[in-house]
Design a protein around this motif. Structure first.
Motif, PDB file in Angstrom:
ATOM      1  N   GLY A  32     -14.145 -44.347 -47.090  1.00  0.00           N
ATOM      2  CA  GLY A  32     -14.126 -44.583 -48.535  1.00  0.00           C
ATOM      3  C   GLY A  32     -12.849 -45.251 -48.977  1.00  0.00           C
ATOM      4  O   GLY A  32     -12.738 -45.727 -50.094  1.00  0.00           O
ATOM      5  N   SER A  33     -11.895 -45.324 -48.092  1.00  0.00           N
ATOM      6  CA  SER A  33     -10.578 -45.866 -48.398  1.00  0.00           C
ATOM      7  C   SER A  33     -10.458 -47.299 -47.913  1.00  0.00           C
ATOM      8  O   SER A  33     -11.101 -47.698 -46.949  1.00  0.00           O
ATOM      9  N   GLU A  34      -9.611 -48.069 -48.594  1.00  0.00           N
ATOM     10  CA  GLU A  34      -9.297 -49.411 -48.125  1.00  0.00           C
ATOM     11  C   GLU A  34      -7.934 -49.439 -47.446  1.00  0.00           C
ATOM     12  O   GLU A  34      -7.400 -50.508 -47.166  1.00  0.00           O
ATOM     13  N   ALA A  35      -7.375 -48.276 -47.165  1.00  0.00           N
ATOM     14  CA  ALA A  35      -6.045 -48.194 -46.559  1.00  0.00           C
ATOM     15  C   ALA A  35      -6.078 -48.809 -45.160  1.00  0.00           C
ATOM     16  O   ALA A  35      -6.879 -48.397 -44.309  1.00  0.00           O
ATOM     17  N   PRO A  36      -5.219 -49.795 -44.896  1.00  0.00           N
ATOM     18  CA  PRO A  36      -5.203 -50.430 -43.573  1.00  0.00           C
ATOM     19  C   PRO A  36      -4.995 -49.441 -42.433  1.00  0.00           C
ATOM     20  O   PRO A  36      -5.562 -49.617 -41.352  1.00  0.00           O
ATOM     21  N   GLY A  37      -4.204 -48.394 -42.665  1.00  0.00           N
ATOM     22  CA  GLY A  37      -3.970 -47.396 -41.613  1.00  0.00           C
ATOM     23  C   GLY A  37      -5.228 -46.641 -41.229  1.00  0.00           C
ATOM     24  O   GLY A  37      -5.445 -46.328 -40.057  1.00  0.00           O
ATOM     25  N   ARG A  38      -6.083 -46.351 -42.183  1.00  0.00           N
ATOM     26  CA  ARG A  38      -7.338 -45.639 -41.906  1.00  0.00           C
ATOM     27  C   ARG A  38      -8.328 -46.550 -41.179  1.00  0.00           C
ATOM     28  O   ARG A  38      -9.034 -46.121 -40.279  1.00  0.00           O
ATOM     29  N   ILE A  39      -8.350 -47.810 -41.572  1.00  0.00           N
ATOM     30  CA  ILE A  39      -9.212 -48.772 -40.879  1.00  0.00           C
ATOM     31  C   ILE A  39      -8.723 -48.941 -39.440  1.00  0.00           C
ATOM     32  O   ILE A  39      -9.514 -48.933 -38.497  1.00  0.00           O
ATOM     33  N   ALA A  40      -7.410 -49.075 -39.268  1.00  0.00           N
ATOM     34  CA  ALA A  40      -6.830 -49.213 -37.927  1.00  0.00           C
ATOM     35  C   ALA A  40      -7.108 -47.975 -37.090  1.00  0.00           C
ATOM     36  O   ALA A  40      -7.383 -48.072 -35.884  1.00  0.00           O
ATOM     37  N   TRP A  41      -7.034 -46.793 -37.690  1.00  0.00           N
ATOM     38  CA  TRP A  41      -7.325 -45.557 -36.957  1.00  0.00           C
ATOM     39  C   TRP A  41      -8.761 -45.583 -36.443  1.00  0.00           C
ATOM     40  O   TRP A  41      -9.022 -45.283 -35.269  1.00  0.00           O
ATOM     41  N   ALA A  42      -9.707 -45.967 -37.305  1.00  0.00           N
ATOM     42  CA  ALA A  42     -11.124 -46.010 -36.904  1.00  0.00           C
ATOM     43  C   ALA A  42     -11.330 -47.013 -35.774  1.00  0.00           C
ATOM     44  O   ALA A  42     -12.012 -46.721 -34.788  1.00  0.00           O
ATOM     45  N   MET A  43     -10.721 -48.173 -35.908  1.00  0.00           N
ATOM     46  CA  MET A  43     -10.868 -49.189 -34.863  1.00  0.00           C
ATOM     47  C   MET A  43     -10.225 -48.729 -33.558  1.00  0.00           C
ATOM     48  O   MET A  43     -10.773 -48.947 -32.475  1.00  0.00           O
ATOM     49  N   GLY A  44      -9.072 -48.077 -33.661  1.00  0.00           N
ATOM     50  CA  GLY A  44      -8.382 -47.584 -32.474  1.00  0.00           C
ATOM     51  C   GLY A  44      -9.152 -46.502 -31.745  1.00  0.00           C
ATOM     52  O   GLY A  44      -8.996 -46.324 -30.529  1.00  0.00           O
ATOM     53  N   ARG A  45      -9.976 -45.785 -32.436  1.00  0.00           N
ATOM     54  CA  ARG A  45     -10.788 -44.740 -31.809  1.00  0.00           C
ATOM     55  C   ARG A  45     -12.103 -45.291 -31.263  1.00  0.00           C
ATOM     56  O   ARG A  45     -12.872 -44.569 -30.653  1.00  0.00           O
ATOM     57  N   GLY A  46     -12.367 -46.578 -31.509  1.00  0.00           N
ATOM     58  CA  GLY A  46     -13.553 -47.202 -30.932  1.00  0.00           C
ATOM     59  C   GLY A  46     -14.736 -47.346 -31.858  1.00  0.00           C
ATOM     60  O   GLY A  46     -15.852 -47.627 -31.395  1.00  0.00           O
TER      61      GLY A  46
END
Length: 197
Positions: free
Chosen positions: A84-98
């Motif tokens: 639900g967030s547009e925070a780059p860190g949260r997007i990066a976390w999701a991508m980093g987890r696959g």
């Protein structure tokens, strides 16, 4: 992916606190034939699930288990981030987890099926790429065997490098083996050196 998967009988884990988003997911999963469980505690392993959805807004590194599958990557099963967030860190976390797909919050029922299809398709592509990479790495690792077999043929038969390589390649094709396999046979002395004709 050549065809859309049939999710009937699939097992999904939803790592998210209970709210209207999870209710909508669970209802839609029921319509798709997906058996789902919701929890907000770390998963011990990727076993006993076919698909994982994780709250990327509040997720932490240990909520997902380490990879145990052949991908060698972050997730061993198709992973969808609920975001639900547009925070780059949260997007990066999701991508980093696959994560291979995102479902935006608030969850819309019409967004679920396309995200699942995309997640499964991308996950399968990742598996195929990882398998191809392992195969190529193994061939590169064994390349010195081919070079050594070529050198052995050169010395034993008085050939130049191209002729020795062609001889080895011909033997590999004749036996329907890889160059690396036939090189190991030649170097191991399992059979006499091929005659050059």
């Amino acid at each position: 992916m050549s065809r859309t998967p049939n999710f009937t009988g699939w097992r999904a884990v939803i790592l998210h606190r209970e709210d209207t988003n999870t209710e909508r997911l669970e209802r839609q999963f029921g319509l798709l034939g997906i058996l789902s469980t919701r929890r907000w505690e770390p998963m011990a392993s990727w076993a006993d699930t076919d698909l994982v959805l994780v709250d990327a807004d509040q997720g932490w590194d240990d909520i997902l288990p380490p990879a145990d599958g052949p991908t060698g990557g972050p997730s061993s099963k198709p992973l969808v981030a609920l975001l639900g967030s547009e925070a780059p860190g949260r997007i990066a976390w999701a991508m980093g987890r696959g994560a291979s797909a995102i479902i935006a919050k608030p969850v819309s029922a019409s967004a679920i099926f396309p995200a699942l299809v995309m997640a499964v398709s991308i996950h399968r592509e990742r598996l195929a790429v990882a398998e191809e990479l392992r195969y190529l790495e193994e061939r590169v690792r064994l390349r010195p065997l081919v070079h050594a077999a070529v050198e052995k043929l050169r010395a034993a038969r008085g050939l130049d490098e191209d002729q020795a390589y062609a001889t080895l390649r011909g033997l590999a094709m004749q036996r329907r083996l890889t160059m690396e396999q036939i090189a190991a046979i030649v170097l191991g002395g399992a059979e006499p050196l091929p005659e050059v004709g």
